[in-house]
Design an enzyme around this catalytic site. Structure first.
Site, PDB file in Angstrom:
ATOM      1  N   CYS A   2      45.336  55.414  74.170  1.00  0.00           N
ATOM      2  CA  CYS A   2      46.465  55.237  73.261  1.00  0.00           C
ATOM      3  C   CYS A   2      47.656  54.561  73.943  1.00  0.00           C
ATOM      4  O   CYS A   2      47.971  54.850  75.094  1.00  0.00           O
ATOM      5  CB  CYS A   2      46.927  56.583  72.728  1.00  0.00           C
ATOM      6  SG  CYS A   2      45.637  57.499  71.907  1.00  0.00           S
ATOM      7  N   ARG A  27      44.538  48.366  76.556  1.00  0.00           N
ATOM      8  CA  ARG A  27      44.248  49.749  76.933  1.00  0.00           C
ATOM      9  C   ARG A  27      43.070  50.319  76.131  1.00  0.00           C
ATOM     10  O   ARG A  27      42.481  51.317  76.534  1.00  0.00           O
ATOM     11  CB  ARG A  27      45.488  50.625  76.689  1.00  0.00           C
ATOM     12  CG  ARG A  27      46.630  50.310  77.612  1.00  0.00           C
ATOM     13  CD  ARG A  27      47.880  51.026  77.179  1.00  0.00           C
ATOM     14  NE  ARG A  27      47.787  52.467  77.349  1.00  0.00           N
ATOM     15  CZ  ARG A  27      48.063  53.106  78.473  1.00  0.00           C
ATOM     16  NH1 ARG A  27      48.451  52.428  79.530  1.00  0.00           N
ATOM     17  NH2 ARG A  27      47.970  54.406  78.546  1.00  0.00           N
ATOM     18  N   TRP A  74      43.317  55.456  70.373  1.00  0.00           N
ATOM     19  CA  TRP A  74      41.922  55.476  70.817  1.00  0.00           C
ATOM     20  C   TRP A  74      41.410  56.859  70.444  1.00  0.00           C
ATOM     21  O   TRP A  74      41.826  57.853  71.024  1.00  0.00           O
ATOM     22  CB  TRP A  74      41.865  55.238  72.327  1.00  0.00           C
ATOM     23  CG  TRP A  74      40.490  54.993  72.861  1.00  0.00           C
ATOM     24  CD1 TRP A  74      39.843  53.790  72.922  1.00  0.00           C
ATOM     25  CD2 TRP A  74      39.615  55.951  73.459  1.00  0.00           C
ATOM     26  NE1 TRP A  74      38.611  53.950  73.501  1.00  0.00           N
ATOM     27  CE2 TRP A  74      38.438  55.271  73.841  1.00  0.00           C
ATOM     28  CE3 TRP A  74      39.700  57.319  73.696  1.00  0.00           C
ATOM     29  CZ2 TRP A  74      37.370  55.902  74.450  1.00  0.00           C
ATOM     30  CZ3 TRP A  74      38.627  57.962  74.307  1.00  0.00           C
ATOM     31  CH2 TRP A  74      37.478  57.245  74.677  1.00  0.00           C
ATOM     32  N   ASN A 100      50.235  60.176  73.164  1.00  0.00           N
ATOM     33  CA  ASN A 100      49.088  59.819  74.008  1.00  0.00           C
ATOM     34  C   ASN A 100      48.763  61.055  74.836  1.00  0.00           C
ATOM     35  O   ASN A 100      49.659  61.653  75.419  1.00  0.00           O
ATOM     36  CB  ASN A 100      49.476  58.634  74.908  1.00  0.00           C
ATOM     37  CG  ASN A 100      48.433  58.321  75.964  1.00  0.00           C
ATOM     38  OD1 ASN A 100      47.281  58.725  75.859  1.00  0.00           O
ATOM     39  ND2 ASN A 100      48.841  57.587  76.986  1.00  0.00           N
ATOM     40  N   GLY A 101      47.492  61.449  74.874  1.00  0.00           N
ATOM     41  CA  GLY A 101      47.111  62.646  75.628  1.00  0.00           C
ATOM     42  C   GLY A 101      46.367  63.594  74.706  1.00  0.00           C
ATOM     43  O   GLY A 101      45.923  63.191  73.622  1.00  0.00           O
ATOM     44  N   LYS A 483      29.815  45.395  85.428  1.00  0.00           N
ATOM     45  CA  LYS A 483      30.516  44.280  84.777  1.00  0.00           C
ATOM     46  C   LYS A 483      29.698  43.763  83.616  1.00  0.00           C
ATOM     47  O   LYS A 483      30.201  43.485  82.530  1.00  0.00           O
ATOM     48  CB  LYS A 483      30.754  43.120  85.758  1.00  0.00           C
ATOM     49  CG  LYS A 483      31.834  43.270  86.788  1.00  0.00           C
ATOM     50  CD  LYS A 483      33.225  43.408  86.253  1.00  0.00           C
ATOM     51  CE  LYS A 483      33.523  44.802  85.914  1.00  0.00           C
ATOM     52  NZ  LYS A 483      34.318  45.678  86.633  1.00  0.00           N
ATOM     53  N   HIS A 502      10.698  53.558  93.493  1.00  0.00           N
ATOM     54  CA  HIS A 502      10.679  54.934  92.979  1.00  0.00           C
ATOM     55  C   HIS A 502      11.030  54.989  91.495  1.00  0.00           C
ATOM     56  O   HIS A 502      11.574  55.984  91.030  1.00  0.00           O
ATOM     57  CB  HIS A 502      11.636  55.804  93.792  1.00  0.00           C
ATOM     58  CG  HIS A 502      11.282  55.828  95.248  1.00  0.00           C
ATOM     59  ND1 HIS A 502      10.199  56.530  95.730  1.00  0.00           N
ATOM     60  CD2 HIS A 502      11.836  55.198  96.305  1.00  0.00           C
ATOM     61  CE1 HIS A 502      10.112  56.346  97.043  1.00  0.00           C
ATOM     62  NE2 HIS A 502      11.095  55.536  97.420  1.00  0.00           N
ATOM     63  N   LYS A 603      41.109  50.754  79.028  1.00  0.00           N
ATOM     64  CA  LYS A 603      41.472  50.296  80.367  1.00  0.00           C
ATOM     65  C   LYS A 603      41.918  51.464  81.237  1.00  0.00           C
ATOM     66  O   LYS A 603      41.669  51.508  82.429  1.00  0.00           O
ATOM     67  CB  LYS A 603      42.591  49.259  80.247  1.00  0.00           C
ATOM     68  CG  LYS A 603      43.106  48.713  81.558  1.00  0.00           C
ATOM     69  CD  LYS A 603      42.136  47.720  82.136  1.00  0.00           C
ATOM     70  CE  LYS A 603      42.576  47.167  83.474  1.00  0.00           C
ATOM     71  NZ  LYS A 603      41.445  46.590  84.207  1.00  0.00           N
TER      72      LYS A 603
HETATM   73  C1  G6P Z   1      38.175  52.681  82.918  1.00  0.00           C
HETATM   74  C2  G6P Z   1      38.321  51.188  83.060  1.00  0.00           C
HETATM   75  C3  G6P Z   1      37.653  50.720  84.345  1.00  0.00           C
HETATM   76  C4  G6P Z   1      38.224  51.471  85.533  1.00  0.00           C
HETATM   77  C5  G6P Z   1      38.147  52.984  85.344  1.00  0.00           C
HETATM   78  C6  G6P Z   1      38.971  53.709  86.384  1.00  0.00           C
HETATM   79  O1  G6P Z   1      36.846  53.001  82.723  1.00  0.00           O
HETATM   80  O2  G6P Z   1      37.738  50.520  81.944  1.00  0.00           O
HETATM   81  O3  G6P Z   1      37.869  49.340  84.526  1.00  0.00           O
HETATM   82  O4  G6P Z   1      37.523  51.105  86.685  1.00  0.00           O
HETATM   83  O5  G6P Z   1      38.682  53.359  84.073  1.00  0.00           O
HETATM   84  O6  G6P Z   1      40.319  53.371  86.203  1.00  0.00           O
HETATM   85  P1  G6P Z   1      41.415  53.365  87.317  1.00  0.00           P
HETATM   86  O7  G6P Z   1      42.649  52.880  86.636  1.00  0.00           O
HETATM   87  O8  G6P Z   1      41.537  54.782  87.798  1.00  0.00           O
HETATM   88  O9  G6P Z   1      40.957  52.462  88.409  1.00  0.00           O
END
Ligand code: G6P
Length: 608
Positions: A2, A27, A74, A100-101, A483, A502, A603
């Site tokens: 959010c 985000r 979100w 947010n939270g 990715k 394995h 994000k």
């Molecule tokens: C989310 C993002 C990733 C990121 C991860 C950890 O999943 O989409 O790109 O690597 O969070 O986030 P941070 O801000 O702690 O690196």
């Protein structure tokens, strides 16, 4: 997750709120809304889906007025519907709140408020906040600020909150506990936002609200209070980022721009931290006495942590472990003050990573963060920080933050090796010479992007792909696969090549792209990778290799090759991953996905 914005100033709020929300789109969200004050009443507009839906609605029937608050949601509690979208109001419609939270005790609060006659319209946890405030006012709270403070004191969990009240038509209220919120100070206008890039084009100074603080923003200025009502003197910080840093600068996506920024980011990091010294906040003596390092992180940052572990073990002789923050926090690890915790986080707001820092503190350990965002919670709660200084990363799939984290680990490992005398000056100098080659080497990989695109175009349409690597490039395989799945939605699995027999070998047939990271090394890993590739070839798998320029062995086995410059084994992952970022990028482009804002992803993951 959010996103929150708020505007107080002389202009109509809508354009500022919409501009801020657009900058927070990265985000991750699935609905959006605004609440704007106009002639003593609050007008609310909400819409499901992309911000363009809200924008269309506001174009058809504009809301004029000020101040205002806005939100991108979100979904956690309740589906992404218009009714669940923020802002939420009390029964009278005079109080509007964005959040947010997660309010963990919302069910209990909701039952209590329902019994008192409050009517709830959504399935969200957030909706209890405006009702709680209304109840506090009804119960005789002296003013809105007091009612807000009292209401928040009853909420358990994490929140960043923005609120407006129809009876105080010039004020935006803000509060923070565990979820990010900043206050931007512009020219006769003030903002709240989930992060600095959202309002970077309007402000040059910010206040990072602390947990447990509440603020009022009026055209006359900003005041900050603690939850018990005591006024506090906020620290005003100057923003050093340029507004352009959060723009696309002519690139078709933020992700492509951020991939291209990597040579510059690494060069900067090298220049700034070439000899990491005591200024990182922990002395050489501390590192000498250390007996263990524990690295915790999530997502891409976890892969950087896996790489960091290998470097630290090799250069410092220390026992090093890396764990997913979400797992570590529920383990019962034997940690003592002789352990250094290294939380790695781009955003500095990831809930699980933060929880690990709090645990480590209870055990008396120090925390040395590797983080990209000044003022973030991870930075504030750690004893020391190595800043990756990659600038705002807007593309949801992390690229430049990852290579910057890798570089930070390399510099830290050399620093600790110096302090512990596990490498001599000459060895450290040689490593530094090689590290300094990485920006140009990445530049060279990027200059071959058209040939990487051709490989992606050829292989993008299968249902799945397998990424294999060993030792330093095992984390590279995991990151390459991540990715790919994040942005192209193709199932991709990263594996330690030695584990192929394995299980994953059963997947290999003439359709499966197998991406093998097989750059030249001084040790036996290269030969082992060649053998693994032979095994894939024998089963007619389609091998795409990441190989060192001029390598003849790989040429004989792989169907396609992404060439990278030669570099010392230890630093090859910093370069190799860039080829995989581009491979995923062009696969996603060929598959027509929304590269900067992939579906369902956020994000910054600010809830568990
Ligand atoms: C989310 C993002 C990733 C990121 C991860 C950890 O999943 O989409 O790109 O690597 O969070 O986030 P941070 O801000 O702690 O690196």
């Amino acid at each position: 997750m959010c996103g929150i914005v708020g505007y107080v100033g002389q202009q109509n709020a809508t354009p500022f709120l919409m501009d801020g929300l657009k900058r927070l789109e990265y985000r991750g969200y699935d609905s959006a809304g605004v609440a704007i004050l106009d002639a003593g009443r609050i007008s609310i507009r909400r819409a499901v889906g992309r911000l363009s839906a809200l924008e269309d609605s506001l174009e058809k029937a504009p809301i004029l007025g000020k101040p205002g608050i806005g939100h991108t949601r979100w979904a956690t509690h309740g589906a992404p519907t218009e009714t669940n979208a923020h802002p939420h109001t009390d029964d009278s419609g005079k109080i509007a709140v964005v959040h947010n939270g997660i309010i963990e005790n919302y069910q209990e609060l909701r039952a209590e408020l329902t019994a008192k006659g409050h009517r709830f319209t959504s399935q969200t946890d957030t909706e209890v906040i405006p009702h709680l405030i209304a109840q506090e006012l009804k119960d005789g709270a002296a003013d809105f600020l007091t009612a807000l403070r009292n209401a928040l004191a009853r909420a358990r969990g994490a929140y960043a909150v923005g609120a407006v009240f129809a009876d105080n038509p010039d004020t935006v209220y803000a509060a923070r506990h565990g979820s990010p919120l900043i206050i931007g100070l512009g020219e006769n206008e003030f903002f709240i936002a989930s992060d600095v890039p959202a309002i970077l084009n309007r402000i040059s100074k910010v206040i990072y609200l602390n947990d447990g603080e509440v603020a009022t923003l009026t055209p006359r200025g900003v005041r900050v209070f603690s939850l018990d009502g005591t006024e506090v003197q906020p620290e005003i910080q100057t923003v050093t980022l340029s507004a352009e840093a959060a723009e696309r600068a002519g690139f078709e996506t933020y992700m492509l721009k951020e991939i291209h920024e990597q040579p510059r980011v690494l060069r900067h990091l090298l220049e700034k931290n070439e000899t990491l010294g005591d200024e990182i906040g922990l002395s050489a003596d501390y590192f000498r006495k250390l007996n263990r390092i524990m690295i915790v992180a999530c997502g891409t940052a976890y892969h950087a942590g896996m790489y960091g572990r290998l470097l630290l073990e090799q250069f410092t002789g220390l026992a090093v472990e890396t764990d997913l923050a979400s797992e570590f926090r529920y383990r019962d690890p034997k940690i003592d003050p002789g352990t250094l915790l290294i939380p790695v986080s781009q955003s500095g707001e990831t809930a699980d990573t933060l929880a690990c820092i709090r645990m480590a503190r209870e055990w008396g350990c120090k925390a040395l963060a590797i983080c990209n965002v000044p003022g973030s919670s991870v930075v504030r709660e750690s004893d020391a920080t190595i800043f990756t200084e990659a600038g705002p990363e807007i593309g949801v799939a992390s690229t430049k933050a990852y290579t910057a984290q890798q570089m930070a680990f390399a510099l830290l490992a050399l620093h600790i090796a110096r302090a512990r005398d596990t490498l001599d000056d000459e060895e450290i100098a040689e490593c530094m010479i090689d590290l300094r080659k990485t920006p140009d080497a990445i530049h060279r990989v990027i200059s071959r992007k058209e040939s990487i695109k051709a490989v992606a175009d050829k292989h993008h349409d299968g249902p799945s792909s397998l990424y294999l690597g060993r030792k330093f490039n095992y984390p590279t395989a995991l990151e390459g696969a991540l990715k790919n799945k994040e942005i192209s939605y193709q199932h991709a699995e990263g594996y330690a090549a030695g584990e192929m027999k394995h299980g994953p070998i059963a997947l290999i047939n003439e359709y499966l792209p197998v991406i093998c990271i097989c750059t030249k090394t001084r040790d036996e890993v290269y030969d082992k990778m060649l053998s693994n590739m032979k095994e894939v070839e024998a089963r007619h798998g389609r091998i795409i290799a990441v190989a060192t320029e001029g390598d003849q062995h790989v040429k004989g086995i792989a169907e396609d090759i992404l060439y990278v410059p030669e570099i010392r084994d230890e630093f090859s992952p910093i370069i190799n991953v860039v080829a995989l970022q581009l491979l995923a990028y062009y696969a996603a482009q060929a598959r027509g996905t929304d590269i900067d804002k992939p579906r369902n992803l956020a994000k910054s993951v600010t809830v568990e």
